[in-house]
Design a protein around this motif. Sequence first.
Motif, short mmCIF file in Angstrom:
data_model
loop_
_atom_site.label_atom_id
_atom_site.label_comp_id
_atom_site.label_asym_id
_atom_site.label_seq_id
_atom_site.Cartn_x
_atom_site.Cartn_y
_atom_site.Cartn_z
N LEU A 82 0.82 -1.21 0.00
CA LEU A 82 0.00 0.00 0.00
C LEU A 82 0.86 1.26 0.00
CD1 LEU A 82 -2.84 -1.04 2.48
CD2 LEU A 82 -2.92 -0.96 -0.02
N GLN A 83 1.97 1.23 0.73
CA GLN A 83 2.88 2.38 0.72
C GLN A 83 3.44 2.60 -0.67
OE1 GLN A 83 5.89 2.04 3.77
NE2 GLN A 83 4.38 1.59 5.36
N LEU A 84 3.78 1.49 -1.35
CA LEU A 84 4.28 1.61 -2.72
C LEU A 84 3.20 2.18 -3.63
CD1 LEU A 84 6.56 0.80 -4.79
CD2 LEU A 84 5.25 -1.30 -5.14
N MET A 85 1.99 1.67 -3.54
CA MET A 85 0.91 2.13 -4.40
C MET A 85 0.59 3.61 -4.18
SD MET A 85 -1.52 -1.28 -4.05
CE MET A 85 -3.00 -0.36 -4.39
N ALA A 140 -18.53 -6.09 -2.71
CA ALA A 140 -19.74 -5.46 -3.24
C ALA A 140 -20.16 -4.25 -2.42
CB ALA A 140 -20.88 -6.49 -3.30
N ARG A 141 -19.90 -4.26 -1.12
CA ARG A 141 -20.32 -3.12 -0.31
C ARG A 141 -19.52 -1.86 -0.61
NH1 ARG A 141 -18.27 -5.81 5.13
NH2 ARG A 141 -20.38 -6.62 4.99
N TYR A 142 -18.36 -1.99 -1.28
CA TYR A 142 -17.55 -0.82 -1.65
C TYR A 142 -17.66 -0.48 -3.13
CZ TYR A 142 -15.24 -1.34 2.87
OH TYR A 142 -14.98 -1.42 4.22
N ARG A 143 -18.39 -1.28 -3.90
CA ARG A 143 -18.36 -1.15 -5.36
C ARG A 143 -18.85 0.22 -5.83
NH1 ARG A 143 -20.47 -6.42 -7.95
NH2 ARG A 143 -22.25 -5.87 -6.63
N GLU A 144 -19.96 0.69 -5.31
CA GLU A 144 -20.49 1.97 -5.78
C GLU A 144 -19.59 3.13 -5.36
OE1 GLU A 144 -24.57 2.80 -5.92
OE2 GLU A 144 -25.22 0.73 -5.63
N ALA A 145 -19.00 3.05 -4.17
CA ALA A 145 -18.09 4.11 -3.74
C ALA A 145 -16.84 4.13 -4.61
CB ALA A 145 -17.71 3.90 -2.27
N LEU A 146 -16.35 2.97 -5.02
CA LEU A 146 -15.18 2.91 -5.91
C LEU A 146 -15.51 3.53 -7.26
CD1 LEU A 146 -14.08 -0.73 -5.03
CD2 LEU A 146 -12.68 1.31 -4.63
N LEU A 147 -16.70 3.21 -7.79
CA LEU A 147 -17.10 3.80 -9.07
C LEU A 147 -17.26 5.31 -8.96
CD1 LEU A 147 -19.72 1.13 -10.22
CD2 LEU A 147 -17.48 1.57 -11.26
N LEU A 179 -9.43 2.35 5.37
CA LEU A 179 -8.10 2.93 5.19
C LEU A 179 -7.67 2.87 3.74
CD1 LEU A 179 -5.66 4.18 6.66
CD2 LEU A 179 -4.73 1.87 6.92
N MET A 180 -7.85 1.73 3.10
CA MET A 180 -7.48 1.59 1.70
C MET A 180 -8.36 2.46 0.81
SD MET A 180 -6.89 -2.02 -0.40
CE MET A 180 -6.46 -2.86 1.14
N MET A 181 -9.63 2.59 1.17
CA MET A 181 -10.51 3.46 0.39
C MET A 181 -10.02 4.91 0.44
SD MET A 181 -12.96 1.82 -1.15
CE MET A 181 -14.30 2.99 -1.41
N GLY A 182 -9.54 5.35 1.60
CA GLY A 182 -8.98 6.69 1.70
C GLY A 182 -7.77 6.87 0.81
N GLN A 183 -6.95 5.81 0.71
CA GLN A 183 -5.78 5.89 -0.16
C GLN A 183 -6.19 5.97 -1.63
OE1 GLN A 183 -2.85 2.89 0.60
NE2 GLN A 183 -1.72 3.31 -1.27
N PHE A 184 -7.17 5.19 -2.02
CA PHE A 184 -7.65 5.27 -3.41
C PHE A 184 -8.23 6.65 -3.71
CE2 PHE A 184 -8.10 0.47 -3.27
CZ PHE A 184 -7.08 0.25 -4.19
N ALA A 185 -8.93 7.23 -2.75
CA ALA A 185 -9.49 8.57 -2.96
C ALA A 185 -8.37 9.59 -3.19
CB ALA A 185 -10.33 8.97 -1.74
#
Length: 560
Positions: free
Chosen positions: A354-357, A411-418, A376-382
Motif C-alpha cells: 500500500l505504501q508503494l501504491m 460489493a459493499r464498496y463497489r459503488e463508492a469505488l465507481l 483505510l485503503m478506500m482513503g488511499q484510493f481517494a
Amino acid sequence: MQTPAALRPCPVPTAPAPRLHRARQWLCLVFLSFWVTGCASLPSTVDRPVSTALANPMETRLGRLVQARADKAGTHNDSGFALVGNAELAFTSRMTLIKAAQKTLDIQYYAIFADDTTERMFDALRDAAGRGVRIRILLDDFNTSGKNAQVLKLAFEKNFELRLFNPLPGGRGSMMLRILSNLKDVARMQRRMHNKIFVADNAVAITGGRNLGETYFGQSEGTNFVDIDVLAAGRIARDLSRSFDQYWNNPLAYPVQSLMTAKEIELLKPKLAAASPEAPSGTPQPMAVAASPTLAKTLTAAPNEATALPDSTDLSLLTWTWAPSVLLVDQPSKIAADADDVAEAQETAVDGLLQLMSQAKTDLLIVSPYFVPGELMMGQFAELRRRGVRVRLLTNSLASNDAPAAHVGYARYREALLAMGIELYEMRAEQEGTVRSFRWGAGSTGGSTSGSRASLHAKVVVMDSRLLVVGSMNLDLRSKLQNSEVAIIIRNRTLSQEATRMIEPALTSGAYRVERVNGQLVWRAPQGSGLKDSTSEPDASLTLRLLLKLIGPFAPDEML
C-alpha cells in the motif's frame, strides 16, 4: 465406566420426520466435536531440529547456470526474472526445478491438494530424494484433512522433512469436523500461512499466487484458476530461502511426526468406489514453452482435446530479465497467538504494498481475486484519484468467485469505488452453452475439458508501467491482518509492460466492465462474448445473489 454424554448415540424415534432426523444428526455432530475439542491439544514438547538453506548455490549446476546467464547479460543487477502466466509452464517449470536440483528443494505452500497432478510432482520429488536431494516441505495445516491428509505421508520417506504451520488440534477425518472442533479458538483458526515459495538449490525460485493442485495447473473438469507466478533467480532466490528458514525454524512449525503416525495417515485414505481407468500409454515428452499468453487468450481460447501436461520445460528458452527487486514478506510472528498485538507493532507485506501504491504518479493496474479494501485503503484510493492517477481493478465476479463471502465484502464498496472514478472489471465465469470452453493458455496441451469454469486467482500490481508486484496476497483485510504473505517488487519497464500485455486484453474480452448508469449498476458484457449487458450480478444464481443481500450488511470486512 459411564459413557460420556457426548459419545452416546442420540435417541431416534421409530419414524422420524426426515428434516428432524437430519437436524438431530447435526446436533450430535456438533456436541461430539465440542467434546473432542476438550480432549485435543498440540504436543508441548517437540523435537524441531534447526536447518537452513544451502549455503553456497555455486556448488550446483543451477547456481552456476544463473551466474553464467548474469555474466552473459552483462548486468549489474543480481536477480533475474521470467513471468509465468500459463498453467502448463507453471507445472513444467516446477518439475524442471525438481529434476535439476542437486542439493536442496525448499517448498512452502498454503495448500497442497492430493490429486493426479500433484502425485506426478511427488514422484519427481521421490526421484530427487533418491539421488540425495534434501527436501523440506512447509505446509499450512488448514487443508490437511480428508483426502489431502495423504500428502503428509511424504514426511516418512527418505530425505523428506515435512512440517505443518500453525496446526489445529483434533482429527483430520473431514474439513467440517476440523472446523467444528476448533470453534473455541476461531481467531487462531483464521490466521493462516498463505506464503507460496518453491526454491531449488537456493538458486532459482518460483513464487506467486498458485498453490499445488490440478485446479492451479488447468487440469480440473470443474473450476480452474487463472494465475500468475514469477520465476526468480540469483540474490532474490536467496532472500526467499531466508524467509523460508524463518518459518521452518519457528515454534509454530510442527514436524508431522509430532502430530501423526504414518499408520494414522493411512487410515484416513479414502476408499475407492471403483478401479481407476488405465492411464494412456506413452510418456509425455519434455517440450519448450514460449512466452506466456495473455489472460484474455487464457479465458477464450478454443477448446482442443485435453492431453497430459509435459514433464518438464527448457527454462533457458524463456526470456530472462535482470532487474532490481525487493522481497516483501511477513514475519512468522504475524500468525502467533498474540498476533493482534504484533500486527500493531510491525508493518506487514500488505502495508508495504500500500505504501508503494500510494506513490503512483500516473496509473495503477491491480489484479486481486478477493478485494475487500476497508476504510483505510478506500482513503488511499481517494487520494490517488484526487491526484489524477488512473486506477483499474480486475477482480472476480460473484459467479466466478470460489469464495462468495469475499465478494460480499467487495460489493459493499463497489459503488463508492465507481464514484471515485476507479475502473472496475469483474471476471466472467465460463458457462457451458454460452461461451467457449475454458482453456488455460493458447496452444497449451495442458487445458481442461469442455464445460469447465474459470476463477481469477492471480495477485498482481503494475504501477506507472515501471514497477511490477507479483505475490500471494490479496488486497483485503484478511491478507493485511490475518494471513502471512510474500511478494516480489520488480523495478523494470519491460517486465511491467509484459504483465500489462497479459492482463489488459482480459479487461475487454474476459471480464465485465461495471458502470453506474442512471443510478443503477450495469455490467457491460465482454467484447466478442455474445453475452448481453446485465443490471444484476451476471451468471450468478438466485441463491448467490440472495446471499449477497442477506449477509452483506452484517459480515465484518476482516472475516471476508
